[in-house]
Design a protein around this motif. Structure first.
Motif, PDB file in Angstrom:
ATOM      1  N   TYR A 120       0.846  -1.201   0.000  1.00  0.00           N
ATOM      2  CA  TYR A 120       0.000   0.000   0.000  1.00  0.00           C
ATOM      3  C   TYR A 120       0.878   1.245   0.000  1.00  0.00           C
ATOM      4  CZ  TYR A 120      -3.629  -3.177   1.759  1.00  0.00           C
ATOM      5  OH  TYR A 120      -4.504  -4.213   1.922  1.00  0.00           O
ATOM      6  N   THR A 121       0.568   2.194  -0.868  1.00  0.00           N
ATOM      7  CA  THR A 121       1.115   3.545  -0.728  1.00  0.00           C
ATOM      8  C   THR A 121      -0.038   4.426  -0.290  1.00  0.00           C
ATOM      9  OG1 THR A 121       2.764   3.219  -2.462  1.00  0.00           O
ATOM     10  CG2 THR A 121       2.214   5.485  -1.909  1.00  0.00           C
ATOM     11  N   TYR A 122       0.095   5.026   0.891  1.00  0.00           N
ATOM     12  CA  TYR A 122      -1.016   5.811   1.436  1.00  0.00           C
ATOM     13  C   TYR A 122      -0.694   7.304   1.388  1.00  0.00           C
ATOM     14  CZ  TYR A 122       1.800   6.210   5.710  1.00  0.00           C
ATOM     15  OH  TYR A 122       2.802   6.480   6.606  1.00  0.00           O
ATOM     16  N   SER A 123      -1.732   8.105   1.589  1.00  0.00           N
ATOM     17  CA  SER A 123      -1.506   9.546   1.716  1.00  0.00           C
ATOM     18  C   SER A 123      -2.325  10.077   2.882  1.00  0.00           C
ATOM     19  CB  SER A 123      -1.905  10.285   0.434  1.00  0.00           C
ATOM     20  OG  SER A 123      -1.638  11.666   0.604  1.00  0.00           O
ATOM     21  N   VAL A 124      -1.752  11.025   3.616  1.00  0.00           N
ATOM     22  CA  VAL A 124      -2.528  11.699   4.668  1.00  0.00           C
ATOM     23  C   VAL A 124      -2.843  13.136   4.243  1.00  0.00           C
ATOM     24  CG1 VAL A 124      -1.669  10.292   6.572  1.00  0.00           C
ATOM     25  CG2 VAL A 124      -0.399  12.336   5.902  1.00  0.00           C
ATOM     26  N   ARG A 125      -2.531  13.488   2.985  1.00  0.00           N
ATOM     27  CA  ARG A 125      -2.728  14.892   2.584  1.00  0.00           C
ATOM     28  C   ARG A 125      -3.357  15.055   1.210  1.00  0.00           C
ATOM     29  NH1 ARG A 125       3.421  16.562   0.594  1.00  0.00           N
ATOM     30  NH2 ARG A 125       3.485  14.872  -0.910  1.00  0.00           N
ATOM     31  N   ASP A 126      -3.396  14.005   0.393  1.00  0.00           N
ATOM     32  CA  ASP A 126      -3.795  14.203  -1.002  1.00  0.00           C
ATOM     33  C   ASP A 126      -4.519  12.970  -1.570  1.00  0.00           C
ATOM     34  OD1 ASP A 126      -4.030  14.930  -3.615  1.00  0.00           O
ATOM     35  OD2 ASP A 126      -1.923  15.487  -3.905  1.00  0.00           O
ATOM     36  N   ARG A 127      -5.846  12.969  -1.396  1.00  0.00           N
ATOM     37  CA  ARG A 127      -6.622  11.825  -1.890  1.00  0.00           C
ATOM     38  C   ARG A 127      -6.591  11.764  -3.415  1.00  0.00           C
ATOM     39  NH1 ARG A 127     -11.363   8.920   0.179  1.00  0.00           N
ATOM     40  NH2 ARG A 127     -12.555   8.186  -1.614  1.00  0.00           N
ATOM     41  N   ARG A 128      -6.576  12.919  -4.046  1.00  0.00           N
ATOM     42  CA  ARG A 128      -6.582  12.985  -5.506  1.00  0.00           C
ATOM     43  C   ARG A 128      -5.366  12.256  -6.099  1.00  0.00           C
ATOM     44  NH1 ARG A 128      -7.938  16.896  -9.466  1.00  0.00           N
ATOM     45  NH2 ARG A 128      -9.868  17.232  -8.360  1.00  0.00           N
ATOM     46  N   ALA A 129      -4.195  12.452  -5.447  1.00  0.00           N
ATOM     47  CA  ALA A 129      -2.975  11.811  -5.961  1.00  0.00           C
ATOM     48  C   ALA A 129      -3.122  10.288  -5.924  1.00  0.00           C
ATOM     49  CB  ALA A 129      -1.761  12.242  -5.137  1.00  0.00           C
ATOM     50  N   ILE A 130      -3.781   9.784  -4.893  1.00  0.00           N
ATOM     51  CA  ILE A 130      -3.987   8.332  -4.784  1.00  0.00           C
ATOM     52  C   ILE A 130      -4.941   7.866  -5.897  1.00  0.00           C
ATOM     53  CG2 ILE A 130      -4.951   6.504  -3.289  1.00  0.00           C
ATOM     54  CD1 ILE A 130      -2.303   7.583  -2.217  1.00  0.00           C
ATOM     55  N   GLU A 131      -6.025   8.616  -6.079  1.00  0.00           N
ATOM     56  CA  GLU A 131      -6.994   8.243  -7.127  1.00  0.00           C
ATOM     57  C   GLU A 131      -6.344   8.269  -8.508  1.00  0.00           C
ATOM     58  OE1 GLU A 131     -11.013   9.891  -4.863  1.00  0.00           O
ATOM     59  OE2 GLU A 131      -9.960  11.188  -6.298  1.00  0.00           O
ATOM     60  N   ASP A 132      -5.517   9.288  -8.756  1.00  0.00           N
ATOM     61  CA  ASP A 132      -4.836   9.396 -10.057  1.00  0.00           C
ATOM     62  C   ASP A 132      -3.906   8.204 -10.281  1.00  0.00           C
ATOM     63  OD1 ASP A 132      -6.118  11.748 -10.510  1.00  0.00           O
ATOM     64  OD2 ASP A 132      -4.387  13.037 -10.100  1.00  0.00           O
TER      65      ASP A 132
END
Ligand code: FES
Length: 434
Positions: A120-132
């Motif tokens: 998993y690569t997670y984000s605590v600041r940028d949901r858009r980057a994960i979706e992209d």
């Protein structure tokens, strides 16, 4: 710094050092994961080769990794498609999946605590980057999913999940892999000669040479001192902390990574460019205490990574002018899969076979990337800084690393002990006495 969990929980075999002049078809310099895998494949192919290691095998970065085997390299693929197009991004993904498959094959014969895990690569600041990223990976034909991790000790805005990835014990793996290979330890190559090298005062004549020394030490060709910088990150292993079923990494370079090994939880973080200040174990351990007040620290160690300008390793011909010299470097914190990819490509190249993935990793590609200017700026500033402690590589001012009691070079990442003994290259010798 204490030894890594891997180094204290497995025994490595010993090999003799070079005492005579010798001739070989292929010389591999560097006994880390990449060099050893090259030797393994060349032995399987029936090639004449030897591997020389300056110290003991796996005594560098291989012993200090977090040992995740995955084709998920942070948020890589969206960027890769934008800079290099869909075809190259697909090749990068395929080559890493192939590396993972090869580990699966070899690990069937080696008892090294190999376990399939989701990455998993997670984000605590940028949901858009994960979706992209999820969209980008799916466009490459690989089924990544959007996940909301429940076992991390904080809330995230989402994660990219790659299923069927893996983790293992790298030193148990290497200890078995190395048995029966043609290896010389304590054999330090400081000089390249026509058709070979000098090591321990002896000449090794070789038709082809693979430099797998983490940071390439030959300055005359390839401009690796411009194309690479080094990064340090810190790992702590805790008892009495929860066991996680997945492997996790923050998309933010300053964030934390997690994986379990047996009943231990490994947390990584506190990263910084080598020679600069960073959070070190202080930050990792403080966060761990907040998350898991009952956790007990068992080991702590640090990793040193070579970072390329564009996030892709340099694997192939050392430079345009050196047809029989090969290199593998710039693994960007994903050294397990990159080492395997490099070994597969280089073993084809030294046998004059085509490798479909080689063009993606060619060290000849353009260096006009923003990181080039950052590297150039760091070098200029540190070359001009007045101080008596100077790096023997190219003369930059060394910085004292309080956490590890070492002299570190901000230019290309060489490191020296308090007494001036060489710890990490590209420098090839100790500090002069002051
Ligand atoms: Fe290059 Fe120090 S590592 S000058």
């Amino acid at each position: 710094m204490s030894k890594s969990l891997w180094m204290v929980s497995a025994e490595l075999p010993h090999f003799k050092s070079l005492e005579d002049n010798i001739k070989t078809d292929v010389l591999i310099i560097g006994g880390g994961m990449c060099g050893l895998l090259c030797a393994h494949f060349l032995q399987k192919a029936g090639m004449d080769y030897i591997l020389v290691e300056a110290d003991r095998i796996a005594s560098g970065v291989t012993g200090n990794t977090t040992a995740k085997i995955t084709s998920q390299h942070g948020l890589m693929y969206d960027k890769l498609i934008k800079s290099y197009g869909i075809e190259k991004a697909q090749m990068y993904l395929e080559s890493n999946q192939k590396a993972l498959e090869e580990y699966k094959n070899i690990c069937q014969m080696i008892d090294c605590d190999f376990e399939e895990k989701d990455a998993y690569t997670y984000s605590v600041r940028d949901r858009r980057a994960i979706e992209d990223e999820v969209r980008a990976v799916n466009a490459l034909g690989f089924g990544a999913t959007f996940a909301e991790p429940k076992e991390l000790p904080f809330k995230t805005l989402g994660a990219v999940c790659f299923s069927g990835q893996a983790q293992f014990h790298p030193i148990k793996f290497v200890a078995e892999l190395a048995k029966g290979l043609n290896i010389y330890e304590k054999t330090f190559v400081r000089e390249i000669a026509p058709h070979g090298v000098f090591a321990n005062g002896k000449k090794i004549q070789a038709k082809k040479v693979i430099v797998a020394t983490h940071f390439p030490f030959i300055n005359k060709h390839g401009s690796y001192f411009l194309k690479l910088y080094q990064h340090r990150s810190y790992v702590s292993a805790f008892n009495k902390a929860p066991i996680l079923s997945g492997m996790y990494v923050d998309e933010d370079k300053k964030g934390l990574s997690f994986r379990s090994y047996g009943n231990l939880l490994l947390i990584g973080g506190g990263s910084h460019r080598t020679g600069k200040q960073g959070g070190t174990w202080r930050e990792v351990n403080q966060r761990a205490r907040e998350f898991y007040p009952d956790a007990v620290l068992q080991n702590e160690w640090a990793a040193q990574d070579c970072m390329s300008l564009d996030g892709i390793p340099y694997i192939g011909r050392y430079s345009k002018n050196t047809p029989d010299l090969y290199v593998a470097t710039g693994f960007n914190k994903w050294g397990m899969t990159a080492a395997m990819t490099a070994a597969m490509i280089l073993c084809d190249m030294v046998q004059d076979k085509q490798n479909e993935f080689a063009p993606v990793y060619s060290p000849d590609r353009s260096i006009l990337k923003p990181q080039l200017f950052v590297n150039g700026f760091e070098s200029a500033i540190n070359l001009l800084t007045p101080t008596t402690r100077r790096c023997p590589h190219l003369g930059c001012a060394l910085k004292w690393n309080k956490a590890e009691h070492s002299w570190d070079c901000p230019c290309h990442g060489s490191r020296f002990s308090e007494e001036g003994k060489l710890l990490d290259g590209p420098a090839t010798g100790d500090l002069p006495k002051v």
